[in-house]
Motif scaffolding. Structure first.
Motif, short mmCIF file in Angstrom:
data_model
loop_
_atom_site.label_atom_id
_atom_site.label_comp_id
_atom_site.label_asym_id
_atom_site.label_seq_id
_atom_site.Cartn_x
_atom_site.Cartn_y
_atom_site.Cartn_z
N ARG A 157 -20.25 28.38 4.95
CA ARG A 157 -20.29 28.48 6.41
C ARG A 157 -21.25 27.46 7.02
O ARG A 157 -20.92 26.81 8.02
N VAL A 158 -22.43 27.36 6.43
CA VAL A 158 -23.42 26.41 6.97
C VAL A 158 -22.96 24.98 6.73
O VAL A 158 -23.11 24.12 7.60
N ARG A 159 -22.40 24.71 5.53
CA ARG A 159 -21.91 23.37 5.23
C ARG A 159 -20.83 22.93 6.23
O ARG A 159 -20.80 21.78 6.66
N GLU A 160 -19.95 23.86 6.61
CA GLU A 160 -18.91 23.54 7.58
C GLU A 160 -19.52 23.12 8.91
O GLU A 160 -19.06 22.16 9.56
N ARG A 161 -20.54 23.86 9.34
CA ARG A 161 -21.19 23.54 10.62
C ARG A 161 -21.90 22.18 10.55
O ARG A 161 -21.82 21.38 11.48
N LEU A 162 -22.58 21.93 9.43
CA LEU A 162 -23.28 20.66 9.28
C LEU A 162 -22.28 19.50 9.24
O LEU A 162 -22.52 18.44 9.83
N ARG A 163 -21.17 19.70 8.53
CA ARG A 163 -20.16 18.65 8.46
C ARG A 163 -19.58 18.34 9.83
O ARG A 163 -19.35 17.18 10.18
N LYS A 164 -19.34 19.40 10.61
CA LYS A 164 -18.78 19.20 11.96
C LYS A 164 -19.77 18.42 12.83
O LYS A 164 -19.38 17.53 13.59
N LYS A 165 -21.05 18.77 12.74
CA LYS A 165 -22.05 18.06 13.54
C LYS A 165 -22.11 16.59 13.16
O LYS A 165 -22.22 15.72 14.02
N LEU A 166 -22.05 16.33 11.84
CA LEU A 166 -22.05 14.94 11.38
C LEU A 166 -20.79 14.22 11.83
O LEU A 166 -20.84 13.07 12.28
N ALA A 167 -19.64 14.91 11.69
CA ALA A 167 -18.36 14.30 12.06
C ALA A 167 -18.30 13.99 13.55
O ALA A 167 -17.73 12.97 13.97
N ASP A 168 -18.91 14.86 14.37
CA ASP A 168 -18.89 14.64 15.82
C ASP A 168 -19.66 13.39 16.24
O ASP A 168 -19.48 12.88 17.35
N LYS A 169 -20.53 12.91 15.35
CA LYS A 169 -21.31 11.70 15.66
C LYS A 169 -20.58 10.42 15.26
O LYS A 169 -21.06 9.32 15.51
N ILE A 170 -19.41 10.59 14.63
CA ILE A 170 -18.63 9.43 14.18
C ILE A 170 -17.59 9.07 15.24
O ILE A 170 -16.80 9.92 15.67
N GLU A 171 -17.57 7.82 15.64
CA GLU A 171 -16.57 7.31 16.58
C GLU A 171 -15.59 6.45 15.80
O GLU A 171 -15.99 5.61 14.99
N ILE A 172 -14.28 6.66 16.02
CA ILE A 172 -13.26 5.89 15.32
C ILE A 172 -12.72 4.80 16.24
O ILE A 172 -12.29 5.07 17.37
N LEU A 173 -12.74 3.57 15.74
CA LEU A 173 -12.23 2.41 16.49
C LEU A 173 -11.00 1.86 15.79
O LEU A 173 -10.88 1.95 14.56
N THR A 174 -10.09 1.25 16.56
CA THR A 174 -8.94 0.57 15.98
C THR A 174 -9.23 -0.93 15.90
O THR A 174 -10.21 -1.42 16.48
N TYR A 175 -8.37 -1.64 15.21
CA TYR A 175 -8.62 -3.04 14.88
C TYR A 175 -8.79 -3.93 16.10
O TYR A 175 -8.03 -3.86 17.06
#
Length: 323
Positions: A157-175
């Protein structure tokens, strides 16, 4: 001292839940042991569940006892060792499986369990009264927590929350042309750390616009705190099929969910292009990558199923069906 610590734990609330349960359990066990000692009975409260389990069914293996009472295998072994030293249990190998050790109450152990039954009844009644005074069905509440944790642990449960917080800081760009250098440098770092860069790698890394974009594919980039930390490519490879390839994350940025975000965005991109499936090539030595792909639904398929580039490094093929 106990009250002062307890007041602090009360302030911490749910954060100190495990600590409060541990302190409560230790307090109850300590008092139970004091009861035994006051009656000159050489018995420790921590032995109770193992002795009780054996009093209901003997012989039993260590594994059976551990599963019955919810203790770890080493914990049951430790208690069994103490009980053996006090001659309260006997031990023998299972005739059907010599790897298994069977435990049973000795004559002394059975007599002690019988003598202690009246004390256990009193402890049960007093403890039940304490629980009743709470005004809530505490035992049912604890059981529900145990059921919930059996379905998904605190760790998960905690790992899921931490992963989501980390993932939310990632911005995806296209070429974009200015991002081309990152596609090459990040993949070269990754390839050099795991394999060797081959001619086929060099061609696609040097000209992603011609070999990927102009063929209807896409190159994705992960940006965190204004720094490009990862990249991946999606290339058409047949009717309604895309290949996920050249996915790499800087070594300094691994564990920050960039790979997952890139893979999820690649899947979303393939779906938006009406693809039926995505395939990829990877290596069995890349454990983290394999776990990621499996968690996203990819499954290993026969390598001959698709006409994919051949590398000197050993690869397997995985497939994700989108429809």
């Amino acid at each position: 001292m106990f009250l002062a610590v307890n007041d602090l734990l009360k302030q911490l609330g749910a954060l100190a839940f495990a600590t409060r349960l541990k302190r409560l359990a230790e307090s109850l066990q300590r008092d139970a042991s004091k009861i035994y000692h006051s009656l000159d009975v050489a018995f420790e409260a921590r032995w109770f569940v193992v002795v009780y389990a054996l009093s209901k069914k003997s012989p039993r293996s260590v594994t059976e006892i551990a599963e019955a009472v919810g203790l770890t295998h080493p914990a049951v072994n430790q208690i069994a060792g103490e009980l053996a030293r006090h001659k309260l249990i006997t031990s023998r190998q299972d005739r059907k499986d010599e790897r298994r050790r069977l435990l049973a109450l000795s004559k002394k152990g059975r007599r002690m369990a019988s003598d202690l039954q009246e004390i256990w009844d009193d402890i049960e009644e007093v403890t039940g009264s304490l629980i009743k005074d709470c005004g809530v069905d505490l035992l049912s509440g604890i059981e529900q927590i145990e059921i919930s944790l059996a379905e998904k642990s605190i760790y998960s449960r905690v790992r899921e929350r931490l992963r989501k917080k980390l993932a939310d800081k990632i911005e995806i760009l296209t070429y974009r042309p200015y991002l081309k250098k990152y596609f090459k440098s990040i993949n070269e770092e990754w390839l050099q750390s795991h394999f060797k860069i081959e001619d086929r790698d060099r061609r696609i890394l040097s000209d992603p616009n011609r070999l990927i974009i102009k063929k209807g594919g896409q190159v994705l980039f992960a940006r965190r705190e204004n720094k490009i930390i990862g990249t991946a490519a999606l290339i058409p490879c047949g009717e309604k099929c895309f290949q996920l390839t050249k996915m790499a994350v800087l070594e300094s940025a691994r564990g920050k969910q960039a790979g997952r975000r890139l893979a999820e965005e690649a899947i979303a991109c393939a779906r938006s292009n009406q693809a039926d499936k995505i395939i990829l090539q990877t290596s069995t030595k890349l454990k983290a990558a394999l776990n990621l792909y499996r968690s996203l639904g990819f499954e290993k398929v026969n390598s001959d199923k698709y006409d994919l580039p051949r590398y000197r490094r050993r690869t397997i093929v995985m497939e994700l069906k989108l429809r």
